[in-house]
Design an enzyme around this catalytic site. Structure first.
Site: not given
Length: 849
Positions: A318, A397, A425
């Site tokens: 990332e 993820d 998240e």
């Protein structure tokens, strides 16, 4: 929206700790003490503890033992009203004897003679709680294999008392499942937290460590109570300044606070640091100058922090720089850091979260899920002994459901650790209750079938299965300055549950849920049963109204990761595709026709996932692309299951609200109303999710809901269909995030816009739901009136991750008990503020009985 006008039926250190306990009972219930409330037990509950001695014999004097003494005194004072006395030597009568096994053996020959009991507590971090005759008198023994083990034993002993469990025949020997049990904080030096939903950082502010570390001490106490032994305090997307020579003394202040609770300090590092803030023109891990730089840097750290625990590394992922920049491997980079840490006993958590986020979505063989295994499996056995490969529980993820990462079985000569996300998240960001322990249990209990033998993940991460020296757990916690740490009282069960599972992964989800509830809200049977029921059902409910059948969480992956945005999964390089089209949905990851990801599992597992006849329904769309009319094991089609599960999940969320409401008067008012407000929000947002995903799939598939619900809402009055003054219709992006794809926004400044309609239903008492959008770039004001009568007014002052009307900002205001007669004029006035233009979606009317 607490505090709004609502017109209609609103629904030494141990001595310091002891002094704090004397005033704690008068403090309002804010959630700050979490599960360490030590609330006074009912008179009937204290009877079983009448024989508990008031004298505590504690020969040790270390900082950690000081914390243990203070905690024991605090707990006994808070729960039983006892004021214990301390002594360093054995008396002639009864006592609570606490210390390491060696210390207690020196005081009590009976303990020394009982080798079996001594050995139960002799291992590091382990403890034994038991009853023992010492000098002819009955004593309670809290024996640890280390000072930290004593502290853990004290917390376990107080846990027994708080849950009103008997101590008459106490014999409890416990040891940790894994040596390393850490939490990670993704805090930034400016005080913000990436994926932090509980307020600003407790560690940093304005580029420096906070002057007041009181909150850090309180956090360390919470972590120690569930046997967490390390904490990484900064973002994995690390700021190189964390290693600046002027910053290290600030880190030492945090380490000093941690030390007294047996917590080791860790930090995240950026591999490019020797080049960014050092004097080198490279960070090549095979360049001797780079190795020397890291050795000097860790020498500097250990001079200030002798018990520094180690580091976490995120690289080549990332946008983070890493060894790939020089054609090197993760083993080259991890070993570089490990060798600089090895003289001091430090460890490296090297994250396996490495993938290309510029994948070609047009290539049907591209698959982000394959990346970690493809990169790390060929390197098995090439990592130094103080390296732990930190593997996320699933291959994508932190989604609401994923299969277990095959990499846990692919590294048999390397220490591994599991990375779980406590901060929610992708699972509601703590605005939704989603108890994650059942998900973690499924992962830890999963049988990888390595070598066709029973190989549960929990034995791999402990280090026991493949005889690795290290292994363990990393939980991304991200607590903040909010009064209850995570912004949601019920979400604290995830932090508690993570610690309990890291200590003992064989505990059941129900045991953990009930244990946490008793410690947090007390032993009232109805409270324990109700809260546990909500928690245990919440993960399945959230999955049902977001992304069932292995679709993952169908959120905005390009932005907030909060509200619904299924289209954002597709046609980009991030690789979270669901491959939805007009004919079908799901990723083909089979060996026969797909990406081949299933081939990374061992044959016994591969046979389950490769075959449509064997694949479980809850993962089918993760592994297979099927038609919407494909029949599942349940007997339903894929599309009808998607529709039904979204309605079922939203109904469960509404049920949570009614279940919690039954506890009014049994839970303190502050926390009762906080949770009520949160569950009310969740029930409303679950409807937003339900409608957005179902509408999107109905349009894409062209297949109607067999039950006639999707797209059919006779109880709604769309805002754009009302009589408007100052308001104008606007299109919402993505379209599925608003009912009918549209909303209205106010064009006036300094005066209200109005939207009104006449009631045409039967006379009666109604629940009025106003669906509006609460952005974070303004605080609009709303008023609901019936004729000249003001019914309700409120502010759109939430802290939602949205700057425009969409699924992130869509919010429901519920007004109960509103009497309506045919012909009544309902009027909403919206007052815009800054960039928030008092947006409205619809009004829904539901007859109340």
């Amino acid at each position: 929206m607490r505090g709004c006008i609502h017109k209609e039926n609103p629904v030494p250190i141990f001595l310091l700790l002891l002094c704090g306990a004397l005033v704690s009972r008068s403090v309002a219930e804010t959630g700050e003490n979490a599960w360490l409330r030590y609330a006074p037990l009912q008179a009937s509950e204290t009877i079983d503890f009448k024989s508990l001695p008031d004298l505590i014999v504690a020969p040790g004097d270390s900082e950690v033992l000081g914390s243990a003494k203070g905690e024991l005194a605090r707990g006994l004072q808070g729960m039983l009203g006892r004021k214990p006395e301390f002594a360093a030597a054995m008396p002639s009568g009864s006592a609570i004897v606490m210390g390491t096994a060696e210390q207690i053996a020196s005081l009590a020959p009976e303990f020394r003679a009982t080798e079996e009991l001594r050995m139960k507590a002799i291992q590091k971090d382990a403890f034994w709680l038991g009853s023992l005759q010492v000098h002819g008198s009955p004593c309670i023994v809290i024996a640890g294999g280390s000072d930290r083990g004593v502290l853990y034993g004290v917390f376990a002993f107080l846990r027994i008392i708080a849950q009103h469990r008997g101590i008459g025949s106490l014999d409890d020997a416990e040891k940790p499942s894994a040596p390393v049990r850490w939490v990670n904080q993704w805090d930034n030096l400016d005080g913000s937290i990436e994926r932090g939903y509980g307020g600003r950082s407790i560690f940093f502010d304005k580029g420096a460590v906070r002057a007041d570390l009181t909150r850090v001490s309180e956090y360390a106490r919470l972590l120690a109570s569930v046997a967490i032994n390390g904490c990484v305090i900064n973002n994995v997307n690390a700021d190189p300044r964390i290693l600046d020579p002027n910053f290290i003394p600030q880190l030492a202040r945090i380490a000093q606070v941690f030390r007294r609770w047996g917590i080791q300090l860790g930090i995240s590092i950026d591999l490019s640091t020797p080049n960014v803030i050092g004097s080198l023109d490279t960070f090549d891990p095979l360049d001797p100058r780079v190795g020397a730089w890291w050795r000097q840097k860790f020498d500097e750290i250990y001079r200030s922090i002798p018990d520094f625990g180690g580091v976490v590394v995120k690289a080549d992922s990332e946008g983070r720089l890493g060894p790939a920049a020089y054609g090197r491997t993760p083993a080259d980079a991890a070993n570089l850091i490990a060798r600089a840490l090895r003289p001091y006993g430090g460890i490296v958590f090297y994250r396996a979260f490495i993938y290309d986020h510029h994948l070609d979505w047009r290539n049907l063989k591209s698959d982000r899920a394959k990346a970690a295994y493809d990169i790390f499996h060929p390197l098995d056995g090439k990592f130094d002994e103080n390296v732990i490969i930190q593997i996320k529980n699933g291959p994508i993820d932190f989604q609401v459901r994923e299969p277990v990462s095959p990499l846990f079985g692919g590294l048999q000569q390397t220490s591994v650790g599991i990375e779980s996300q406590i901060t929610q998240e992708y699972t509601g960001q703590q605005r939704h209750t989603c108890f994650l322990v059942p998900m973690w249990k499924e992962v830890l209990d999963f049988d990888l079938r390595v070598g066709n033998r029973f190989t549960p993940v929990k034995e791999v991460v402990s280090g026991a299965r493949f005889h690795r020296a290290l292994g363990g757990y990393s939980g991304v916690a991200n607590v903040g300055l909010d009064k209850n740490w995570l912004g949601n009282h019920l979400s604290l069960a995830n932090l508690y549950g993570f610690g309990r599972l890291a200590w003992n992964p064989n505990l059941s989800s129900r045991v953990i849920a009930e244990e946490w509830t008793r410690l947090t809200f007390g032993n009232d049977p109805l409270v324990v049963a109700t809260v546990s029921k909500i928690q245990l059902a919440s993960w399945n409910a959230y999955e049902s109204y977001t992304g069932p059948l292995g679709l993952q969480t169908l959120t905005d992956i390009l932005g907030s990761h909060f509200g619904p945005a299924p289209e954002s999964q597709e046609r980009n390089g991030w690789g979270q595709w669901i491959r939805a089209d007009h004919e079908g949905v799901g990723m083909d990851r089979t060996v026969a026709t797909g990406t081949g990801f299933i081939g990374q599992y061992f044959p016994s597992v591969r046979r389950i996932y490769e075959s449509l006849a064997n694949i479980p329904d809850d993962l089918i769309l993760f592994f297979h692309h099927v038609s919407y009319t494909h029949q599942l094991h349940s007997g339903k089609t894929v599309i009808q299951t998607i529709y039904d599960l979204h309605y079922d999940g939203a109904k469960k969320a509404a049920d949570f609200l009614s279940q919690w409401s039954s506890l009014h008067g049994r839970v303190d008012d502050d926390r009762y109303h906080d949770v009520l407000e949160q569950l009310n929000y969740q029930a409303g947002h679950a409807i937003v999710w339900r409608d957005a995903i179902n509408d999107w799939f109905r349009r894409l598939s062209g297949i109607a809901d067999a039950k006639g619900r999707v797209g059919n809402h006779p109880d709604r009055i769309e805002a754009e269909s009302m009589e408007l003054k100052g308001y104008i219709p606007v299109s919402v992006t993505p379209w599925e995030d608003a009912s009918g794809g549209k909303a209205i926004e106010c064009t006036l400044t300094g005066e209200p816009c109005t939207a009104q309609f006449r009631f045409k239903g039967a006379t009666g008492r109604y629940e009025v739901d106003v669906q509006y959008f609460d952005q974070n770039n303004g605080v609009s004001k709303y008023r609901l009136s019936i004729g000249a009568r003001l019914v309700d007014e409120w502010l759109a002052d939430g802290s939602l991750p949205a700057t425009r009307p969409n699924g992130d900002s869509s919010t429901r205001r519920v007004i109960h008990g509103v009497m309506l007669w045919p012909g009544n004029e309902l009027r909403i006035e919206g007052f815009s503020d800054r960039e928030e233009r008092a947006p409205l979606d619809y009004v829904a009317l539901h007859r109340e009985r």
